[in-house]
Scaffold this active site. Sequence first.
Site, mmCIF file in Angstrom:
data_model
loop_
_atom_site.group_PDB
_atom_site.id
_atom_site.type_symbol
_atom_site.label_atom_id
_atom_site.label_comp_id
_atom_site.label_asym_id
_atom_site.label_seq_id
_atom_site.Cartn_x
_atom_site.Cartn_y
_atom_site.Cartn_z
ATOM 1 N N HIS A 37 41.853 131.785 -8.161
ATOM 2 C CA HIS A 37 41.289 132.463 -6.993
ATOM 3 C C HIS A 37 41.744 133.895 -6.750
ATOM 4 C CE1 HIS A 37 39.439 128.731 -5.818
ATOM 5 N NE2 HIS A 37 40.607 128.118 -5.860
ATOM 6 N N ARG A 45 32.245 143.123 -9.511
ATOM 7 C CA ARG A 45 31.964 142.144 -8.455
ATOM 8 C C ARG A 45 30.472 141.801 -8.388
ATOM 9 N NH1 ARG A 45 34.605 143.766 -3.000
ATOM 10 N NH2 ARG A 45 33.911 141.672 -2.486
ATOM 11 N N CYS A 105 31.380 133.160 -6.564
ATOM 12 C CA CYS A 105 30.520 132.954 -7.726
ATOM 13 C C CYS A 105 29.890 131.572 -7.612
ATOM 14 C CB CYS A 105 31.339 133.054 -9.010
ATOM 15 S SG CYS A 105 32.218 134.616 -9.186
ATOM 16 N N ILE A 127 40.201 133.842 5.227
ATOM 17 C CA ILE A 127 40.278 132.708 4.313
ATOM 18 C C ILE A 127 41.215 131.648 4.860
ATOM 19 C CG2 ILE A 127 39.646 134.043 2.267
ATOM 20 C CD1 ILE A 127 42.595 134.137 1.517
ATOM 21 N N HIS A 138 45.995 126.075 -2.407
ATOM 22 C CA HIS A 138 44.615 125.577 -2.358
ATOM 23 C C HIS A 138 43.784 126.514 -1.487
ATOM 24 C CE1 HIS A 138 41.196 122.913 -1.814
ATOM 25 N NE2 HIS A 138 41.355 122.995 -0.509
#
Length: 146
Positions: A37, A45, A105, A127, A138
């Site tokens: 990540h 991008r 993605c 986030i 995670h």
Amino acid sequence: MVMGLGLFLLVFMLGLGLTLPTLAQDNFRYRDFLAKHYDGTPEGRNDRYCESTMRRRHLTSPCKDTNTFIHGNRHHINAICGDENGNPYGGNLRISKSPFQVTTCKLHGGSPRPPCRYRATRGSRNIVVGCENGLPVHLDESIFRP
């Protein structure tokens, strides 16, 4: 006195033996999080970025449906797991106080087999991460900010 010192050393070594595997496992989970990540300095991008980065990071066998890459300073991401840049979000989850540049993605097409084709979505988002021992392990979600 010698017996007391010997007992102390035995207890110390046993404690060290139990601690090291835990630290190694946590370090593995953190490194795995970064590998899946984190991309501090992305190029492009766009769809091509997604396809090449997913392939380079071995996330395409089978094709992973969705993956988000976080861009920016690793220290700021780690700080989500503390009070510097994070707030509790339930369980061991923490939400960032500040937004991050991210690229999500998403698999385009239906087959989970390579070659994998991805569509990129760029944005700035807060986030949510799961933390263990003060480190993110995670990525739970990312929240778009208007």
